[in-house]
Every structure is written in C-alpha cells, then in structure tokens.
Design an enzyme around this catalytic site. Sequence first.
Site, short mmCIF file in Angstrom:
data_model
loop_
_atom_site.label_atom_id
_atom_site.label_comp_id
_atom_site.label_asym_id
_atom_site.label_seq_id
_atom_site.Cartn_x
_atom_site.Cartn_y
_atom_site.Cartn_z
N GLY A 229 0.81 -1.22 0.00
CA GLY A 229 0.00 0.00 0.00
C GLY A 229 0.83 1.26 0.00
N LYS A 230 2.13 1.13 -0.27
CA LYS A 230 3.01 2.30 -0.21
C LYS A 230 2.68 3.32 -1.29
CE LYS A 230 6.71 -0.14 -2.72
NZ LYS A 230 5.91 -1.36 -2.94
N THR B 42 9.17 5.76 -12.95
CA THR B 42 10.53 5.33 -13.30
C THR B 42 10.56 3.94 -13.92
OG1 THR B 42 10.89 4.44 -11.09
CG2 THR B 42 11.53 6.73 -11.47
N HIS C 59 -2.37 1.70 -11.63
CA HIS C 59 -1.82 2.93 -11.07
C HIS C 59 -2.39 4.15 -11.80
CE1 HIS C 59 1.64 1.97 -8.27
NE2 HIS C 59 1.18 0.77 -8.59
N ARG C 60 -2.47 4.07 -13.13
CA ARG C 60 -2.98 5.20 -13.90
C ARG C 60 -4.43 5.50 -13.57
NH1 ARG C 60 -0.30 3.41 -19.67
NH2 ARG C 60 1.74 4.43 -19.38
#
Length: 452
Positions: A247-248, A267, A284-285
């Site tokens: 969950g970072k 990255t 993520h997007r």
Amino acid sequence: MDVTLLGTGAPQGLPRPGCPCAACATAVGDEARAATALLVDGALMIDLTPGPAFAAARAGRSLAGVRQVLLSHPHDGPAMEVPAGLPQPGRVADGRELALLDGHRVRATAVDIPGTGYEISGADGERLLYLPPGAAPAGLGNGNSRAAGGGAEGTGGAGPYDLVLLDVLARPDALARLRASGAVDAATDVVAVHLDHGVPPGPELHRRLAAVGARAVADGSTLLVGEFHAVPDLPRRTLVLGGARSGKSVEAERRLAAFPDVVYVATGGTRDGDQDWAQRVSLHRERRPSSWRTVETCDLVPLLEAAGPGRAAAGPGTDAAGPGAGGGPGAGGGPGAGSRTGRPAGVSPLLIDCLALWLTHVMDEVGAWDDATWEAGGRQALRERTDALVAAVRETHRPVVAVSNEVGSGVVPATSAGRRFRDELGRLNAAFAAECEQVLLVVAGQALALRG
C-alpha cells in the site's frame, strides 16, 4: 463570526446504524459524529442534524435566534426534525445571494453533484465556504492551475477564504481545485466535515487530514472564523517505504491528492510483452487524479533541480512544469509551502514512484550486475549517480513524495547480483531518508511514521 458544528459526520452519521465495520465499532466519544450541520452566530443554520435543539444545547448554544435554515443537499440519512419555532428549511438557487438582517450575506455556489455550496460573509468581512457531502465546487477546473483560470471566480472571486468546511476525505480533489484557484491558501483553516466510516476514526483520521493540511473537530465545537489555528507543518520531502503490495504507492498518492499541479514521475517505463506489468501500470494510472501529469523518466536530477533559484521549471521529455504550471495568481500549493498561493512560483509537487526501479535502471547503465564490471568501475559509477540524486533531494525547492521498496527484511538473495541490488537499495533508501523531513513505513496498508 463564529460557527458551531452541531454535527460533523456523513448524512447517516458515524457510526452508521447497524454497520459492523471496524471504523464504526471504534467511533466512540469525540469520534462519534452526527450528520453535519452548522450554526452561524446563532442566527443562521446550514443543514439539519438529528435532535438539533439538543445538539445546540450540548454545545452551550440556543436555536432561539435562528432566522434562516438552509439545506445544501438532498437528505438520505435518518429522518430529520425541524424544531418548533424554526423557519422552514429551504435552498438558494446557484449564484443567488441572501442578505440577512443581522449583517450576514449568503451566496449560493454551484457544485458538481446535486446540491448547493454556501459562501457566508460576516459583518466584519470574514468569509467561509461550506460544501455538501461528496461535492467539489463547479467551474474551477480539475485541480490543475492551467484549467483553473488563475482566480476564484467560481467561489466569489474575493480571494482566499478564512475557513473552508468540506468533505476532504471523499473529495480531496475539491481541496486541490480550491487551492489551484487561490480560494484556499496557507492561512485558510480547512476543516473536514461529512466524516464517514471509510477511514478509521482516531489517530489515523487525524494523521491523514494533517498530511493534506486539514483537521477535524468534535461535534459541538465552535470555530471563530479568521482566528489563526496552527496546523502541522507539511513536510516538503517525504519518503514512503514498504514491501510488495503493502500500500506504499496508495499512501504516497493520498498525500498529494489534495494539491494541484502534481507531476507523477514513473521510473518503471514499459515492458514489451509483460502483461502483468502492463496491468499494474494500468491500475496505477486509473487510481491517479486526472489532473496529474505523468513523466516517464529515470532522469530525476533535472526534475528535482527545476524551479530552484535562477532555474526554469522544466523536466526532461515533458512539460512537467510547462504551460500553466507557473506561479501566477492562483497557482496551487504543495506540501511545505508557505506563500499566499502555497508554493514558490513554478513549483509543482513531484511524486516519484519508485526509487527501486530507478536503481535498477542505473545499475543497468553502469553494468553493475556483472561482477567484473562492478569491480572495474561500476561500483564507483553507481555511487556517483546515487550521490548526485541525494544531493539534488537535499537542494530541491520542490515538494517531493518518493516511494521505495524495503527489501532488507526478506530472504537473502541467492545470487551476488541480487545481494548487490538489495545492499545498494538499502544504502540509497537510508541516504534519501536522511534528506527527508518525513519517512513512513507502510505495512499491510498501515502507515507507520519513522520520522516526522
């Protein structure tokens, strides 16, 4: 002008009736909240809460002087009573303004869901903005100063508010829009209302709010509009560590969700034919706010140096701080900023995800995976690259949240190259953390503060 919060919870209250979740089970004492309702100077009431007369009495107030009751949203919680003697509740059409006999002026502002926001001005010029649950102001763009138009026209156009009450946790983008427009600055007291069971009450609730420059108060609290209230200083540099799927990344994104003009630095790049990687990138997007700009690069130093003294805010291969990211009137602010707009001119917050992938890329470039190359100069080349990155973090004027993997607690890698990566990432994390005001370790979705 003073505001008494008769309730600070979501329309169904907290705990929700009959809900067995952990958040509702622990919502006791000051963390138990009735539906949000405001009493302004004892004369104006915004929204209703169960037992408003009793709620007012508990706060040492009376409803006897209320001359106007306004509603901000369609009510879907428990049945509400209108105490005898109070005027019938009503709503004001968007853009219309009421002038009350006691000197208050109420202006209805448009929001992006069914409902109405209210801008209230006192006789001495104090101003507050109240938004209904789940709402963001309409007409202010999407949290990017390029779209916001550089002003606060959508919320009255009179500069920053003294007090803003809104659904910070459900709609952090609403706060980003207000910051981008100049309606919220570093001196604005941002108070979270309509609090629901999506976030555990108590320390975790207050930690999350403090991370975006907001706070919560208990039911019955009275706020003096325009009175200075110290909020925790927002760290300019934060490192978020964690293991795989801990969950970072979610924690890092959450810390910048209420700020405009965020530049997301990916990255990892792309990996042809790797469907699992493509799926992770897609998730993520989808999770990121649409107003954020994405830069796919491992050239981090120029981004960190951007917008320093005498430098232009530009990044490699992108308009990372390009058109509209400058600090003209109404530019938004990131953590750690303290100017009227919340940050120095041209500075957009950076979210770097992640340092482990950056290190992998650099080790590829310097040939660090091969033992012979490593001993023949790869070690020195890698140290020079990591030292340059750490120095750029030390000198940067940009708000930065960086994500990295914590890999030193697992199984010892079977290969020398694997052990080398583990060791070098540990060194990088330690050096990067030393330059950050705040360091977090995320375990099972729970953020533990290691520093700050």
